[in-house]
Scaffold this motif. Structure first.
Motif, short mmCIF file in Angstrom:
data_model
loop_
_atom_site.label_atom_id
_atom_site.label_comp_id
_atom_site.label_asym_id
_atom_site.label_seq_id
_atom_site.Cartn_x
_atom_site.Cartn_y
_atom_site.Cartn_z
N LYS A 112 0.83 -1.38 -0.32
CA LYS A 112 -0.65 0.04 -0.01
C LYS A 112 1.05 1.20 -0.14
N THR A 116 0.88 3.69 -3.32
CA THR A 116 0.35 5.22 -2.52
C THR A 116 1.40 6.18 -3.55
N LYS A 120 0.76 8.91 -6.20
CA LYS A 120 0.72 9.92 -5.69
C LYS A 120 0.60 11.66 -6.87
N LYS A 125 -6.69 7.18 -7.62
CA LYS A 125 -6.39 7.40 -5.90
C LYS A 125 -6.12 5.81 -5.32
N VAL A 126 -5.67 5.17 -4.52
CA VAL A 126 -5.26 4.14 -3.61
C VAL A 126 -6.32 3.76 -3.18
#
Length: 215
Positions: A112, A116, A120, A125-126
């Motif tokens: 994760k 991320t 960035k 988005k994660v």
């Protein structure tokens, strides 16, 4: 607009195969009525979202709209590509190191954390990311798509891109890396028993030139 075969006033569509190979990408195309008022939206670079069999919205971009007149009237066939391929244009870089700006070497971190960092500076988005322990990798001159695939090869997991939609607005773009998608049913498919026909298609896109970089 909404394409539908259920609403009386909606623009109908057909021949809409969605194909996906785990961690290998996906493809989608469809054909729609060409003289319907809503068919004006079926043009290059417009986006198409639909729900897959898991109930998640998948987002594609129309890349090859083809109009054709037939005995049944005008039709439009749209060949699309996954919207997440826009990540091909986002390079992964270390913003704290001016000398090796396109190099990133996360050490002993979770998947994760890496995802991320990769996303960035993108508009993706994660999402859901599996807990697959700590690991180390190295990115050098990789775009975000390549970096995501390298992360999966290092940590494991299975890739999924999805979006959230409210009305006609895309409210979020997410990258998930799940521990596993689907299930092993143990089913063996055999000719003349479970399968009526099999098609073997070969695609060839050879490179005719290479550009060297650096020493």
């Amino acid at each position: 607009t909404i394409l539908s075969n259920e609403g009386e006033q909606a623009c109908p569509f057909w021949d809409a195969p969605f194909r996906e190979e785990l961690n290998q990408g996906s493809s989608f195309q469809f054909t729609a009525q060409g003289d319907h008022p809503d068919s004006k939206h079926l043009k290059a670079e417009n986006q198409v979202a639909f729900k897959d069999k898991d109930g998640d919205f998948r987002l594609f971009v129309i890349k090859e709209p083809e109009r054709m007149d037939s005995e049944e009237g005008p039709i439009i066939t749209c060949v699309c590509e996954p919207a997440m391929l826009e990540l091909n244009d986002d390079m992964v870089y270390d913003e704290n190191n001016a000398k090796e700006i396109y190099e990133l070497a996360p050490k002993n971190v979770t998947l994760k954390t890496v995802v991320t960092r990769i996303l960035k500076h993108t508009r993706w988005k994660v999402g859901e990311v599996a807990e697959l322990g700590l690991n180390t990798t190295h990115f050098f001159y990789l775009n975000a798509t390549e970096a995501l695939m390298k992360a999966i090869n290092t940590w494991g997991g299975e890739f999924r891109d999805r979006v959230t939609v409210e009305g006609s607005t895309i409210t979020g773009r997410y990258i998930d890396i799940l521990p596993r998608r689907g299930a092993d049913t143990g089913k063996r498919w055999e000719m003349d028993k479970d399968i009526l026909s099999i098609r073997h298609q070969i695609q060839s896109y050879p490179k005719t030139a290479l550009i060297g970089r650096g020493a």
